[in-house]
Every structure is written in structure tokens, then in C-alpha cells.
Design an enzyme around this catalytic site. Sequence first.
Site, PDB file in Angstrom:
ATOM      1  N   THR A   1       0.696  -0.865   0.434  1.00 11.32           N
ATOM      2  CA  THR A   1       0.058  -0.583  -0.255  1.00 11.32           C
ATOM      3  C   THR A   1       0.505   1.206   0.330  1.00 11.32           C
ATOM      4  O   THR A   1       1.929   1.072   1.175  1.00 11.32           O
ATOM      5  CB  THR A   1      -0.573  -0.331   1.092  1.00 11.32           C
TER       6      THR A   1
ATOM      7  N   GLY B   1      -1.195   6.937  -1.888  1.00  9.23           N
ATOM      8  CA  GLY B   1      -2.242   7.085  -3.988  1.00  9.23           C
ATOM      9  C   GLY B   1      -2.455   6.120  -4.128  1.00  9.23           C
ATOM     10  O   GLY B   1      -3.044   5.644  -5.315  1.00  9.23           O
ATOM     11  N   SER B   2      -2.467   4.691  -3.445  1.00 12.07           N
ATOM     12  CA  SER B   2      -2.609   3.494  -4.171  1.00 12.07           C
ATOM     13  C   SER B   2      -3.440   2.366  -3.040  1.00 12.07           C
ATOM     14  O   SER B   2      -2.141   1.530  -2.505  1.00 12.07           O
ATOM     15  CB  SER B   2      -1.686   2.767  -4.667  1.00 12.07           C
TER      16      SER B   2
ATOM     17  N   SER C   1       2.165  -2.435   8.553  1.00 16.18           N
ATOM     18  CA  SER C   1       2.436  -2.905  10.054  1.00 16.18           C
ATOM     19  C   SER C   1       3.380  -4.104  10.638  1.00 16.18           C
ATOM     20  O   SER C   1       4.563  -4.434   9.896  1.00 16.18           O
ATOM     21  CB  SER C   1       1.093  -4.447  10.033  1.00 16.18           C
TER      22      SER C   1
ATOM     23  N   ARG D   1      -6.348 -13.488   3.543  1.00 17.28           N
ATOM     24  CA  ARG D   1      -7.678 -12.303   3.344  1.00 17.28           C
ATOM     25  C   ARG D   1      -8.534 -13.956   3.865  1.00 17.28           C
ATOM     26  O   ARG D   1      -9.115 -13.916   5.792  1.00 17.28           O
ATOM     27  CB  ARG D   1      -8.452 -13.145   2.222  1.00 17.28           C
TER      28      ARG D   1
ATOM     29  N   GLU E   1      -6.687  -5.405   3.886  1.00 12.39           N
ATOM     30  CA  GLU E   1      -6.573  -7.059   3.185  1.00 12.39           C
ATOM     31  C   GLU E   1      -7.773  -6.964   2.211  1.00 12.39           C
ATOM     32  O   GLU E   1      -8.012  -7.810   1.784  1.00 12.39           O
ATOM     33  CB  GLU E   1      -6.614  -8.072   3.630  1.00 12.39           C
TER      34      GLU E   1
END
Lengths: 394, 132
Positions: A156, A159-160, A188, A272, A393
Site C-alpha cells: 500500500t 496514493g494506491s 504493520s 484474506r 487486505e
Amino acid sequence: PRTAMAMAWRAAPRAAARLLLGRRGIASCIDPSTGLTEDQKEFQKVALDFAAKEMAPYMAEWDEKEIFPVETMRKAAQLGFGGIYVKPDVGGSGLSRLDTSIIFEALATGCTSTTAYMSIHNMCVWMIDTFGNEEQRHRFCPSLCSMEKFASYCLTEPGSGSDAASLLTSAQRKGDTYVLNGSKAFISGGGDTDVYVVMCRTGGPGPKGISCLVLEKGMPGLSFGKKEKKVGWNSQPTRAVIFEDCVVPVGNRLGAEGQGFSIAMQGLNGGRINIASCSLGAAHASVLLAQEHLTVRKQFGEPLANNQYLQFRLAEMATRLVAARLMVRNAARALQEGREDAAVLCSMAKLFATDECFGICNQALQMHGGYGYLKDYAVQQFVRDIRVHQILEG
Amino acid sequence: QAIDDDCNQTGQLLAAMLDWPQGTFASRVQLEAGHVLVEREVDGGLETLRLRLPAVLTADLRLNEPRYATLPNIMKAKKKPLEVIPAAELGVPAGPPRLKVLQVQEPPPRAGGEKVESVESLVGKLRHAGRI
């Protein structure tokens, strides 16, 4: 023992351990061990024991003081929780995705935030194990599996987020190195961890221009932003990761140039399931806390548990928990079998479980009345910790 | 959990057969030269004994914290061989049994009770039956 359980969560560590373990003997409609193999029940038992004794008594302190519980996680790694689905030849436990889901769900009953970080760490080690060459696997994985070193995942950017493929961090090839420039957000463990799995742009725009590099703390040009102040997940530090002409050897690239996005997407399937599993654990713990409170708290001359409305709500919470658990375990099976529908099932399971479990934890807090809002009671921490599972996620 | 159906007999029987000292319900054990210092959980609290070695000890749950099983060990456990050794090979006689069954009987069928009108009447009846 049930009366004491609520008190145990906010009082003595030893009491908490014994009582959380005691409830496992009770046949219950939300028993997470139903339908599991003997081995899986054993894994779950170890994880629940560990969660009750080593994590639950400290989760409030870790949250309040923002402690990254390195020693506790290393103890967990000694039991094999540092590389659960990583191959044994590099120190992993070689278990399946379903085994992993069961373990994270159990650990999350002790401290959801710490377990969520451990799942991110596990995903990073798996990426190196799966997409790295032999030299990279043996260089990085053993010390990560033992948690002698910790890992962070950097995809991450400011901007994305959802639009991950539009990431801008560039990695320019210069001889046998890449020079990185850019920054990652919301990482994290960032700043406290040792190994960083970074998605960056080595080619043109879009997903095909993205590659995966492994960086290490201490590399010149690698720095960190301030520690973010968060609503939950406070037992793991979150920082921006900044690259300023950061030089990385080509030998640190996982897979081929342009393979990064595919690696990220495959990682996300497991990620996920793991995050959803953490939500399941938090919801399970919250249901037990609510059940306990309803038997203890009296209003209108009776325990709240005699109130039909609350009985119905508790039954609904139990039903939603079991439904969410089935979605997650089904997705885990699909992923480990390599089925075509695995990615879709993982996404659905994550969506469903994180939303449902937040609702369950929130409802459990409501059932505590005003006490649910006090930090002396654990239920509010489960609510705060899993709120973010509905966001990250993907 | 003890394997003798929680009868609290195995350690004591063994010590008697060997004629060794026994320290049961041990919550703390300290080895000294030729002796062992055993802190025992007893009804009234704690009792400390110094026993000549060799001795038989039985453990109370407060003696230590069991280790966690590790994931790899759980997986290996199933594959461990289970060696069966007949008692004769160890020179242990299988019989004759040292227990003799004297009698086996069902508990008496539940007889009806009697309702009384007052507390005095109840006390009287209990006294008459020799119960108080």
C-alpha cells in the site's frame, strides 16, 4: 467457573488462563473443534492454551502501552507458529491453509491484534518460501520462521490502496542493483521489523510492471515515518516506509521482473483467510464474554439471561459466527486444493466474516451495557481491534 | 491425569513394595546429596520432608507448568511406533491376582420415605431410629 470468567478477563492472569481453558470442555453450539481431524484438534488445543495463558492476560496492557510483544511471539514461533504454512526444510511447519485458519482463529481469542500481525509475518515468509529461489529461501526463511527476525509486507502507498496496481514506488535497474524511490503507507510492524517484502515498479505502468524485492532494515536509504496512533491494533506499530535512493541487490528480487503483482494477489488469498480467521476468534471470545455477562448482570430482579430478546440476539450471534466460520474454512479448503474458485471464495469469506464478526463483537459490547464501554472489560478491545479487518487486505 | 483411575494408590503401593521412602503430592522438589527435599500439598497446608534416596515421588499439579506441544511434534506423534512388550519378557509374573472378590451386590432398592407433620415429630422419629 462461568461467573469468574468475566472477572478473569479483567483481573488475574492465572485465573484467566484456567477459566478460558475450562470452557473448552463444555459442549457448545459454537464449538470451533467440530468437524476437525484429530491432528487439527491438537493444533487448536495448543493454540487455545497458548492464547489463554500467554496472550489473554496481557492483551489489555499491550493495547494500552502499545507494546510489540516480541518475546511472546518468539515463544509462539518455538511452537511452530512463525511459518505455519512454510515448508519444513527452511524451518516452517508445513501445515495446510485450513490448519492455519484454525490456528489463527484460536490465537486471536487471546490477542487479536498480535495474531493479526503474526498472520502478516507468516504471509511474508510464505512469499519468500514460495517465490524465492533456493538461496533466498535458505537465507531469509529460517530466521523468520523462528521469529529471530520479523517481517513486514509493503504494498500500500499513500496514493494506491484498493488500486494497488497503480503503485508508484520505482525500482530502477543499475548494474546488479535496483535503486528504490517512493514510500509505502500503513505498514504493520514498520520500523520495528527486520525484513520488508516490497512491491515496486521495475517496468511500465499497470500490474505487469511490478516486481517484488526483499529489503532489510539498515539498508542505506530505507527509513520510516512516525508511529501512527490507531483506534486498535496497538500491539503492532504502524509506520510509513520511505525509500530514498535505496540500493537493493538484484539477488533480493523474488521471482521474475513483472511477477510482483501476481505474487501479491496470490499472497492476498491466504492473507484474506488469515485476517478473517482472526475476526472469527475475536467474535468467539466476545460471544463467550456476552454470555457470561448476561448470566451475571441482574436487572428487573432477574439475570439478563432470562430476557427472551437477549436470548434471541445471542442465538443470532452464534448462528452468524458459525456461518462465517464455515465460509472461511470452505475458502481455506478451496485454496489448499488449488481449486479455480479459490480466489473468489477467499474474497467472499473475508468480506462476510469480517463484517459479520464485527457485528457480533459490537452486539456483545452492547449487551454489556455501560460496562462494555470501559477498558476494564475486554469486549471493547475486540471491537476496536477487528474494525480494521473490514478495511485492509481488500 | 493419573492412570490409576485417580485412586491415589500407585505411588504408595510401589514405595511399599520396594521399601523405599515416599513423597506424594509433591509441589516442590529439591535434590541434595543422597537426599531429596519434598514439599507436599497436604490438607492442612504444606509439609516438607527430607527423604533418603532412592525414593518414590508423585507429582501434584502445582509442581510445574507442562510444556506446550509443538506443531511438528504433534504431527510426528501419530507416526511414533507403539512397542508392545509382553509382561513375561520382563520377568513380571502376570498372576495370581492379589485381590480376592468377597461379594458383589446391588445397592438395596430405594424404599419409600415417610412424611411427618411437625419438626418435633421428625426429631422424635430420628431419635427412635438411632440416627441422632
